[in-house]
Structures are given as structure tokens and as C-alpha cells.
Write an enzyme that holds these catalytic residues in place. Structure first.
Site, PDB file in Angstrom:
ATOM      1  N   HIS A 234       3.699  -2.009  27.068  1.00 43.78           N
ATOM      2  CA  HIS A 234       5.057  -2.486  26.851  1.00 43.78           C
ATOM      3  C   HIS A 234       5.153  -4.000  26.904  1.00 43.78           C
ATOM      4  CE1 HIS A 234       6.671   1.681  28.376  1.00 43.78           C
ATOM      5  NE2 HIS A 234       6.077   1.739  27.197  1.00 43.78           N
ATOM      6  N   GLU A 264       1.880   4.091  17.147  1.00 44.33           N
ATOM      7  CA  GLU A 264       1.095   3.089  17.863  1.00 44.33           C
ATOM      8  C   GLU A 264      -0.360   3.210  17.423  1.00 44.33           C
ATOM      9  OE1 GLU A 264       1.919   3.434  22.071  1.00 44.33           O
ATOM     10  OE2 GLU A 264       4.032   3.861  21.670  1.00 44.33           O
ATOM     11  N   GLU A 360      -1.068   9.993  23.375  1.00 41.47           N
ATOM     12  CA  GLU A 360      -1.279   8.547  23.325  1.00 41.47           C
ATOM     13  C   GLU A 360      -2.186   8.056  24.455  1.00 41.47           C
ATOM     14  OE1 GLU A 360       2.137   6.103  24.418  1.00 41.47           O
ATOM     15  OE2 GLU A 360       3.359   7.907  24.497  1.00 41.47           O
TER      16      GLU A 360
END
Length: 404
Positions: A234, A264, A360
């Protein structure tokens, strides 16, 4: 209202036509399930206060700016409570009734809520969102016979997506892919993170406007990170210019009517060194393993343990920084979280058809070590009766993502 008339504590200001994110029948179905839970728990009224719950049950996504908002649900009424600064927008964008509270005197918010709930009732709240200060005011203004936490029940309901939600999430994943391709086209040595991020964001916002001409457009964003800035998932965008050999992290987040989707990917500028390639390929293998594991009947903890074992066998587990995936729906980087559907060791939720999760895995290799940087791939999976549907199309891996 003349100057001689008393200024009201609250009022109804309804103008324009209602424009909802979903059909009215979708909101009725959601509210029916909430009301069934209220009946089971003998709750007279729910006062929902989080952005995610209010948006889920009404379609209205508020902008707090320091002001409180609510959705009051009784056996017969559905009423959003909003501040005067928003005028009639909450009514136009919300299913059901709307009451506007004024700031002529303090706590008109609670007076407006009381006009719907009455007093001495059993009240359902989101205990993970309502502050201690607001709980004190609830008790003062409503004198409830009981206060019952409904946050977990609402979260469990949001975990299971309706067909309409799945259609929106699929569209969001396609928009994210478009952002990814725009970012790839903008990558070159000397380009700044901020410029590349803007290219992806602009492409996604334009595509959302094309696909959803009646939507509200806000909150779509990109985190594009390079070099040391890839170490956290982040990390915000900076003005760092790209250099040949840099590791990159592409993160596209289109927001459509409050619904979050994501793409991503790990990339490299022009070339990838052998040490980095080895880490990258190991993370890709974990990603592919994780995708194969996401099917009904397995628990979040079991998925996590399997991927942990994969990394441990390769002496990489110490570089894992967070869980392996999470749910989707009404959420963003500043609201919403279905914490009961995250791929972590401490979550024993069993996967079921209709749930939507990411896969992820991420490894962060510290600076100074071979292959330093953060490696992350991210696909969105819809759980089917016997497996999953991968709705992310942008390719992962070195064949596509070493940018010449």
C-alpha cells in the site's frame, strides 16, 4: 421557511429522480435477509453507520467529512439519515426514504434517528464502527431496551454475492485490465511513478464512464511503485523516475458504485537479473498453487497453510508480509472489510459458491539482498460449485511483464 419560523431539527428534501446502482429488487432481497436476522434476534431497528453497510443495503455511499451518517432499518422502513450539506443527493442515490438533519443545534442526527426508531426499543448496531461517544448519545436519545451487535451478521451476508453483484465485479475486473495495459504502455526509463499512475487511472475512469453512464465517478486510483517503493503493498505513488532494471508493482483499483476490484502485477524495466527472476518465479508458482486451491469446501486457514508450506520448502516464508487474499464487494482503501473471508491462518471460514476472493501472494526481499524488492501477483476468483472462475485477464510473469 420565513425568518420567524423555528428552524427544524430535521426534514425531508427529495428532488430529482432516483438513480440506483442496482434494481430495487436487489435491495429488497438484501433487506429481507437483514430483517430475517432482526426477527431471529428480536431487534426492533438497526442503526447502520459504516460506509459499507449503508451502501450495501441502500446504494448511498456517503462522504463523512466529520459528520455522522446512518441507515435505519425497521420491520417496515428503510431510511438514510444524512447531513444538510448533501441536500437531496442521498435520496436520489439511495433506496428507500431519506431524512436530512440540520446543524442548528447539536445532536440533531440522533433526533432524526429517533423519529424513525422511537425509544425503548431493541437496537442493532455495528459495534466495530460505532464510536464510544456515539454509543453514549444513542443511549441518551433512544434509551434502548437492548443493544445488539449485527456487524458480523451483515459481514457474512456481504460475503455471498448476488448475480447482479457478480456482473458488476466482472466488469470491474475488465476495467482493471484496461488500466494495466495503459500502465504497461507508459513504462519507460525516466518516466515518473506519478505520470504512469495517472495514465492507468485516466484509462479506467474513462472506461467506467463508458460502461456505466449513470454512475457516480469517484475513488478510482492507482498505486504504481518502483524500486524500493515496491516493498509495501500500500505504498503511495511518488515522483521517483524509473531506471533500467527496476522492479515495478502495478496496482489498479477501479471503483464502480462503491464496489472495489483490483489488478496487481510485478514487472521489470527492460531486464530482470537472475536473483530477482528466481524470486519472481517462486512467487508466481505460489500464486498458481493458490488459485488451484480456491474451491468450495476448503477453509481460508487451510489455503494459507498450503501456501505457507510451499514457501517454507523454498526458504522464502520469512519474506511473506500479509495474508494471501481477501473478499471483494463494497470496500475501498478507506471503508469496508469482510475480515471473515481473508486467507490467513486465523480465519476458519469455509469457502462456498458465490464468494469472491483474490489470490495475491507477496514476498518482500530487503534492500541489500539479491533480488531486493516486493513481488506480488493478484487475480480475482469467483467461487463456483466445483472450483473457481478467474475474471482477471491481464497476464502475469516475465514473458509479458519485462518491459523492453
Amino acid at each position: 421557511m420565513s425568518s420567524a419560523e423555528p428552524r427544524p431539527d430535521f426534514y425531508r428534501f427529495h428532488q430529482g429522480e432516483k438513480t440506483l446502482s442496482f434494481a430495487e429488487s436487489e435491495y429488497e432481497a438484501r433487506l429481507e435477509k437483514l430483517r430475517a436476522h432482526m426477527a431471529e434476534e428480536v431487534i426492533d431497528a438497526c442503526i447502520l453507520t459504516s460506509m459499507q453497510c449503508i451502501a450495501y443495503y441502500s446504494g448511498f455511499l456517503y462522504c463523512a467529512f466529520g459528520r455522522p451518517y446512518a441507515l435505519v432499518v425497521t420491520a417496515s422502513d428503510t431510511v438514510t439519515i444524512s447531513a444538510g450539506i448533501d441536500a437531496a443527493q442521498p435520496w436520489r442515490r439511495g433506496y428507500g426514504d431519506n431524512i436530512t438533519y440540520t446543524d442548528w443545534q447539536r445532536n440533531n442526527y440522533w433526533r432524526a434517528i429517533r423519529s424513525v426508531t422511537g425509544t425503548c426499543m431493541s437496537i442493532g448496531i455495528e459495534a466495530d464502527h460505532l464510536t464510544i461517544a456515539q454509543t453514549t448519545l444513542l443511549e441518551e436519545f433512544l434509551t434502548p431496551s437492548a443493544i445488539v451487535d449485527v456487524a458480523s451478521a451483515c459481514m457474512r451476508q456481504r460475503m455471498h454475492k448476488s448475480p447482479a453483484e457478480l456482473d458488476l465485479i466482472r466488469a470491474g475486473a475488465q476495467v482493471a485490465d484496461i488500466g494495466g495495459y495503459a500502465i504497461k504502455d507508459a513504462i519507460k526509463p525516466g518516466a515518473r511513478e506519478i505520470d504512469i499512475a495517472m495514465a492507468g487511472r485516466d484509462a479506467m475512469e474513462l472506461e467506467i464512464a463508458r460502461r456505466f453512464p449513470e454512475a457516480e465517478y469517484r475513488d478510482t486510483w492507482v498505486w504504481f511503485q518502483s524500486g524500493i517503493n515496491t516493498d509495501g503493498a500500500h505504498n503511495p505513488v511518488t515522483s521517483r523516475p524509473l531506471e533500467a532494471g527496476d522492479i515495478l508493482s502495478l496496482n489498479c483499483f477501479p471503483m464502480i458504485n462503491g464496489y472495489y476490484t483490483a489488478l496487481e502485477r510485478t514487472l521489470f524495466v527492460e531486464t530482470v537479473d537472475p536473483a530477482s527472476l528466481k524470486i519472481w518465479e517462486a512467487n508466481i508458482a505460489a500464486h498458481e498453487l493458490g488459485i488451484s486451491l480456491l474451491k468450495p469446501g476448503i477453509s481460508c486457514a487451510e489455503v494459507t497453510d498450503r501456501i505457507n508450506a510451499f514457501f517454507a520448502d523454498r526458504d522464502l516464508l520469512q519474506y511473506r508480509t500479509f495474508g494471501y487474499g481477501h473478499s471483494f464487494g463494497v470496500l475501498s482503501h478507506y471503508y469496508g472489510r469482510e475480515a471473515g473471508l481473508e486467507l490467513r491462518e486465523d480465519i476458519d471460514t469455509v469457502l462456498e459458491p458465490g464468494m469472491v476472493l483474490s489470490m495475491e501472494p507477496m514476498l518482500t526481499i530487503p534492500q541489500g539482498q539479491p533480488g531486493a524488492g516486493g513481488y506480488r501477483e493478484h487475480d480475482i476468483l469467483i467461487l463456483t460449485e466445483d472450483g473457481n472462475e478467474n475474471i482477471t485477464a491481464y497476464p502475469f510473469g516475465p514473458d509479458f511483464n519485462v518491459i523492453p
